[in-house]
Scaffold this active site. Sequence first.
Site, PDB file in Angstrom:
ATOM      1  N   THR A 182       0.966  -1.147  -0.002  1.00 62.66           N
ATOM      2  CA  THR A 182      -0.006  -0.012   0.185  1.00 62.66           C
ATOM      3  C   THR A 182       0.783   1.198   0.097  1.00 62.66           C
ATOM      4  OG1 THR A 182      -1.848  -1.248   1.129  1.00 62.66           O
ATOM      5  CG2 THR A 182      -2.074   1.013   1.133  1.00 62.66           C
ATOM      6  N   TYR A 185       4.554 -12.919   4.720  1.00 64.26           N
ATOM      7  CA  TYR A 185       3.556 -12.078   3.973  1.00 64.26           C
ATOM      8  C   TYR A 185       3.174 -12.972   2.635  1.00 64.26           C
ATOM      9  CZ  TYR A 185       1.286  -8.281   1.498  1.00 64.26           C
ATOM     10  OH  TYR A 185       0.090  -7.669   0.699  1.00 64.26           O
ATOM     11  N   LYS A 237       1.203 -12.818   7.542  1.00 64.07           N
ATOM     12  CA  LYS A 237      -0.098 -11.874   7.246  1.00 64.07           C
ATOM     13  C   LYS A 237      -0.624 -12.766   5.628  1.00 64.07           C
ATOM     14  CE  LYS A 237      -1.162  -7.537   4.668  1.00 64.07           C
ATOM     15  NZ  LYS A 237      -0.897  -6.412   4.028  1.00 64.07           N
ATOM     16  N   ILE A 258      -3.847  -6.708   9.337  1.00 66.25           N
ATOM     17  CA  ILE A 258      -2.832  -5.524   8.690  1.00 66.25           C
ATOM     18  C   ILE A 258      -3.930  -4.968   7.629  1.00 66.25           C
ATOM     19  CG2 ILE A 258      -0.802  -4.719   7.554  1.00 66.25           C
ATOM     20  CD1 ILE A 258       0.638  -7.036   8.959  1.00 66.25           C
TER      21      ILE A 258
END
Length: 292
Positions: free
Chosen positions: A48, A136, A165, A207
């Site tokens: 992001t 991740y 995540k 998250i």
Amino acid sequence: MNNKFLGTGVALVTPFKSDLSVDYDALKKIVEFNIKNGVEYLVISGTTAESVTITKQEKKAITEAIVEINNGRVPLVLGIGGSNTALVIEEIKNTDLSAIDAILSVSPYYTKPTQEGVYQHFKAISAVCPIDIILYNVPGRTSKNIEPDTIIRLANEFENIVGVKEAGNSTYQYLQLLKNKPEDFLVISGDDDLALGVTLAGGSGVISVIGQAFPKEFSKMIRLGLKGDAKQAYKFHYRLMDGIDYIFEENNPAGIKAVFEALNLCSSAVRLPLVTASEALKSKISDFIKAF
């Protein structure tokens, strides 16, 4: 259980000025807005944050700025990952991690390694990383899923690999992880739309992307989820649902930056190859915020 990462972490955007330089004043506003409204931790330089179009120098400067603004108030997670294992190791060794609580390390993308390749990649990173590691898994971006068996293997074998995540948007995969994980291993949702359900099923929170625009409501929802109060938590979920759909309609982070523009926190500017949200989407987002 590592309580530092229980609840809501937010994957911060990198705000830009109209000339596409980093807007540090806006960054300060966003960080303060999130800390004051109750998020549990901040994630720097994730997807992001447009990490792929940020230079090394900018990443260092952004990290230093957030460390200074935060001033030890909430835990910090820094994105350090990639497809070249040697370069990831080099970056870990050359980064000042003294104010960072964990790294978030994305699975190798583009190269499409086997599960054994993914395991060896994270084994090598684990050996040199002086702080906690959150894996991740985002197969929609990497084109390669980290299978639950590989995640559980890494969780069992390396003490500094403390969580994942998980952003595969697969309820089944979340449940496999929750069923088979070591007791103190964190399963953190990387899917805003599934975050509450995952938390209620035994996950450690999220998250989040949308959480940074509605930090008070989103973090309250997740805290209710951690307590098992589904009835109250879903009241927040239903209020946020349309907004979650809108921010991912075109691309991330163009959607969330359009939200921030409507909230007067930063401009909607993004760097190519991303383009700003369309006027039609901005209009929907604006209407959603007014109603919210």
